[in-house]
Scaffold this motif. Structure first.
Motif, PDB file in Angstrom:
ATOM      1  N   ILE A 111      -0.502  72.655 -12.983  1.00 54.39           N
ATOM      2  CA  ILE A 111      -0.012  70.853 -13.891  1.00 54.39           C
ATOM      3  C   ILE A 111       1.072  70.672 -12.968  1.00 54.39           C
ATOM      4  N   LEU A 112       1.809  71.678 -13.562  1.00 60.76           N
ATOM      5  CA  LEU A 112       3.486  71.412 -13.244  1.00 60.76           C
ATOM      6  C   LEU A 112       4.111  71.064 -11.367  1.00 60.76           C
ATOM      7  N   ARG A 113       2.788  71.373 -10.734  1.00 64.13           N
ATOM      8  CA  ARG A 113       2.923  71.520  -8.941  1.00 64.13           C
ATOM      9  C   ARG A 113       3.139  70.340  -8.802  1.00 64.13           C
ATOM     10  N   SER A 114       1.494  69.887  -9.322  1.00 64.42           N
ATOM     11  CA  SER A 114       1.123  68.972  -8.869  1.00 64.42           C
ATOM     12  C   SER A 114       1.790  67.185  -9.018  1.00 64.42           C
ATOM     13  N   GLU A 115       2.208  67.941 -10.633  1.00 63.84           N
ATOM     14  CA  GLU A 115       2.815  66.653 -10.822  1.00 63.84           C
ATOM     15  C   GLU A 115       4.669  65.861 -11.088  1.00 63.84           C
ATOM     16  N   PHE A 116       5.151  67.192 -10.667  1.00 64.88           N
ATOM     17  CA  PHE A 116       6.000  66.657 -10.268  1.00 64.88           C
ATOM     18  C   PHE A 116       6.833  67.539  -9.033  1.00 64.88           C
ATOM     19  N   GLU A 117       7.463  66.350  -7.845  1.00 60.13           N
ATOM     20  CA  GLU A 117       7.717  66.703  -7.060  1.00 60.13           C
ATOM     21  C   GLU A 117       8.947  67.395  -6.503  1.00 60.13           C
ATOM     22  N   SER A 118       9.484  67.412  -7.716  1.00 60.73           N
ATOM     23  CA  SER A 118      11.065  68.329  -7.886  1.00 60.73           C
ATOM     24  C   SER A 118      10.630  68.975  -9.148  1.00 60.73           C
ATOM     25  N   MET A 119      11.052  70.241  -9.168  1.00 58.36           N
ATOM     26  CA  MET A 119      11.721  70.998 -10.194  1.00 58.36           C
ATOM     27  C   MET A 119      13.098  70.907 -10.665  1.00 58.36           C
ATOM     28  N   ASN A 120      13.782  71.005  -9.695  1.00 59.23           N
ATOM     29  CA  ASN A 120      15.261  70.989 -10.264  1.00 59.23           C
ATOM     30  C   ASN A 120      16.483  70.591  -9.288  1.00 59.23           C
ATOM     31  N   PRO A 121      16.316  69.280  -9.374  1.00 59.37           N
ATOM     32  CA  PRO A 121      17.166  68.008 -10.736  1.00 59.37           C
ATOM     33  C   PRO A 121      14.761  68.126 -11.049  1.00 59.37           C
ATOM     34  N   LEU A 122      14.776  67.613 -11.940  1.00 59.15           N
ATOM     35  CA  LEU A 122      13.639  67.333 -12.158  1.00 59.15           C
ATOM     36  C   LEU A 122      13.027  66.054 -11.924  1.00 59.15           C
ATOM     37  N   ARG A 123      11.983  65.427 -11.259  1.00 57.37           N
ATOM     38  CA  ARG A 123      12.025  64.492 -10.612  1.00 57.37           C
ATOM     39  C   ARG A 123      10.206  64.222 -10.731  1.00 57.37           C
ATOM     40  N   LEU A 124       9.602  63.594 -11.410  1.00 53.09           N
ATOM     41  CA  LEU A 124       8.286  63.425 -11.879  1.00 53.09           C
ATOM     42  C   LEU A 124       7.241  61.969 -10.429  1.00 53.09           C
ATOM     43  N   ARG A 125       6.553  62.532 -10.577  1.00 52.96           N
ATOM     44  CA  ARG A 125       6.005  62.170  -8.957  1.00 52.96           C
ATOM     45  C   ARG A 125       5.433  60.700  -9.744  1.00 52.96           C
ATOM     46  N   HIS A 126       4.322  61.073 -10.579  1.00 55.23           N
ATOM     47  CA  HIS A 126       3.724  60.239 -11.503  1.00 55.23           C
ATOM     48  C   HIS A 126       3.642  60.897 -12.333  1.00 55.23           C
ATOM     49  N   TYR A 127       2.892  59.643 -13.508  1.00 58.53           N
ATOM     50  CA  TYR A 127       2.586  59.414 -15.514  1.00 58.53           C
ATOM     51  C   TYR A 127       1.236  60.053 -14.802  1.00 58.53           C
ATOM     52  N   PRO A 128       0.494  61.126 -15.774  1.00 58.27           N
ATOM     53  CA  PRO A 128      -0.218  61.867 -15.289  1.00 58.27           C
ATOM     54  C   PRO A 128      -1.383  60.695 -16.315  1.00 58.27           C
ATOM     55  N   LEU A 129      -3.415  60.365 -16.289  1.00 59.67           N
ATOM     56  CA  LEU A 129      -4.052  59.983 -17.268  1.00 59.67           C
ATOM     57  C   LEU A 129      -4.327  61.089 -18.321  1.00 59.67           C
ATOM     58  N   LYS A 130      -4.757  61.941 -17.911  1.00 63.86           N
ATOM     59  CA  LYS A 130      -5.780  62.475 -18.207  1.00 63.86           C
ATOM     60  C   LYS A 130      -4.616  63.784 -19.804  1.00 63.86           C
ATOM     61  N   ALA A 131      -4.773  63.828 -20.579  1.00 56.53           N
ATOM     62  CA  ALA A 131      -4.545  64.339 -22.013  1.00 56.53           C
ATOM     63  C   ALA A 131      -3.176  65.563 -21.629  1.00 56.53           C
ATOM     64  N   LYS A 132      -4.277  65.889 -20.889  1.00 59.28           N
ATOM     65  CA  LYS A 132      -4.229  68.072 -20.632  1.00 59.28           C
ATOM     66  C   LYS A 132      -2.710  67.943 -19.935  1.00 59.28           C
ATOM     67  N   LYS A 133      -2.456  66.791 -19.227  1.00 54.91           N
ATOM     68  CA  LYS A 133      -1.704  66.900 -18.070  1.00 54.91           C
ATOM     69  C   LYS A 133      -0.307  66.223 -18.620  1.00 54.91           C
ATOM     70  N   GLN A 134      -0.435  65.250 -19.454  1.00 51.69           N
ATOM     71  CA  GLN A 134       0.180  64.560 -20.300  1.00 51.69           C
ATOM     72  C   GLN A 134       1.537  65.557 -21.211  1.00 51.69           C
ATOM     73  N   VAL A 135       0.352  65.832 -22.048  1.00 51.00           N
ATOM     74  CA  VAL A 135       1.079  67.644 -22.884  1.00 51.00           C
ATOM     75  C   VAL A 135       2.167  67.967 -21.567  1.00 51.00           C
ATOM     76  N   VAL A 136       1.800  68.751 -21.094  1.00 47.61           N
ATOM     77  CA  VAL A 136       2.391  69.389 -19.711  1.00 47.61           C
ATOM     78  C   VAL A 136       3.969  69.107 -19.255  1.00 47.61           C
ATOM     79  N   VAL A 137       3.628  67.668 -19.173  1.00 47.73           N
ATOM     80  CA  VAL A 137       4.338  66.991 -18.585  1.00 47.73           C
ATOM     81  C   VAL A 137       5.571  66.762 -19.817  1.00 47.73           C
ATOM     82  N   LEU A 138       5.056  66.196 -20.909  1.00 51.33           N
ATOM     83  CA  LEU A 138       6.076  65.787 -22.051  1.00 51.33           C
ATOM     84  C   LEU A 138       6.917  67.443 -22.215  1.00 51.33           C
ATOM     85  N   SER A 139       6.151  68.529 -22.211  1.00 49.87           N
ATOM     86  CA  SER A 139       7.139  69.104 -23.004  1.00 49.87           C
ATOM     87  C   SER A 139       7.875  69.750 -21.798  1.00 49.87           C
ATOM     88  N   GLU A 140       8.080  69.696 -20.121  1.00 50.75           N
ATOM     89  CA  GLU A 140       8.225  70.094 -19.455  1.00 50.75           C
ATOM     90  C   GLU A 140       9.308  69.066 -19.180  1.00 50.75           C
TER      91      GLU A 140
END
Length: 249
Positions: A168-197
């Protein structure tokens, strides 16, 4: 506070010792008491561990009260049980407690018996769990990503394996350092991972202004207000009623 990383004694005390930083750390607010220093409190000076104890007593009304009333998703005590535990902790007799609550002493004794049986059950569960998931067990507990202690919604969205999290991190983030989100996911499970990061950007024990929070989240994603709202809704962050201050829970 991540209960999964604490010993029973550290949970009971309300503080832990950080071997790397050489400091006693409050479990509730993150305040540190470094080795080699003394800490003034009132008209006294305390060495680090005793300072941590005094801090918890003065600032958090004691570790026992926090244990009884806190614990977020792990605390399943009813309001009546919390009141009883507080009275037991005062050393009152069954008859005295019964008089305070307007119940029979036999009712108090039955509840005491229930607490004791649940404690036995918990010990048995821990023994089995440790044998299966602990060191040398058939499986490791970290196969499943830990659920945040402040989670507000406990359901399948939190059943996430470490492999799923990495994917999920690989698919939702375009960069991890610096942290840059590609798009905010619709699925709740992906949201949990994104928000945790995203929550990892914030320092535990520090309070952030609205402007600081906006700047930090804006660097991650254009719609910073949505990120901020979900961080609060999911229980990762707290905020004042007027939204002027934010902090990591």
């Amino acid at each position: 506070m991540d209960y999964a990383t604490l010993t029973i004694e550290e949970i009971k005390n309300g503080y832990r010792y950080d071997e790397v930083e050489k400091a006693y750390v409050c479990n509730y607010c993150g305040r540190r008491f470094d080795e080699g220093q003394v800490f003034p409190m009132g008209d006294r000076f305390y060495v680090p561990e005793y300072a941590a104890r005094e801090h918890i007593a003065a600032e958090h009304d004691g570790a026992l009260k926090k244990l009884i009333e806190g614990g977020a998703k792990y605390n399943t005590f009813t309001d009546t049980q919390k009141e009883l535990l507080g009275l037991f902790a005062q050393g009152l007799s069954d008859n005295e407690i019964a008089a305070k609550l307007g119940v029979k002493a036999s009712t108090v004794r039955h509840q005491k018996f229930t607490f004791r049986e649940k404690a036995k059950q918990a010990k048995y569960y821990l023994a089995v769990y440790d044998e299966v998931f602990g060191e040398g067990g058939a499986r490791k507990a970290d196969d499943i990503v830990d659920i945040p202690n402040t989670a507000t919604m406990l359901d399948d969205r939190y059943v996430i394996t470490e492999k799923e999290r990495e994917r999920i991190l690989r698919s939702e983030f375009e960069s991890m350092n610096p942290l840059r989100l590609r798009h905010y996911p619709l699925k709740a499970k992906k949201q949990v991972v994104v928000l945790s990061e995203v929550a990892k950007l914030f320092e535990f024990g520090r309070t952030y202004t609205e402007a600081e929070t906006r700047e930090m989240l804006g660097a991650v994603y254009g719609d910073y207000s949505m990120l901020r709202r979900y961080l609060v809704d999911y229980g990762f962050m707290g905020r004042t009623k007027d939204g002027s201050e934010y902090w990591l829970k």
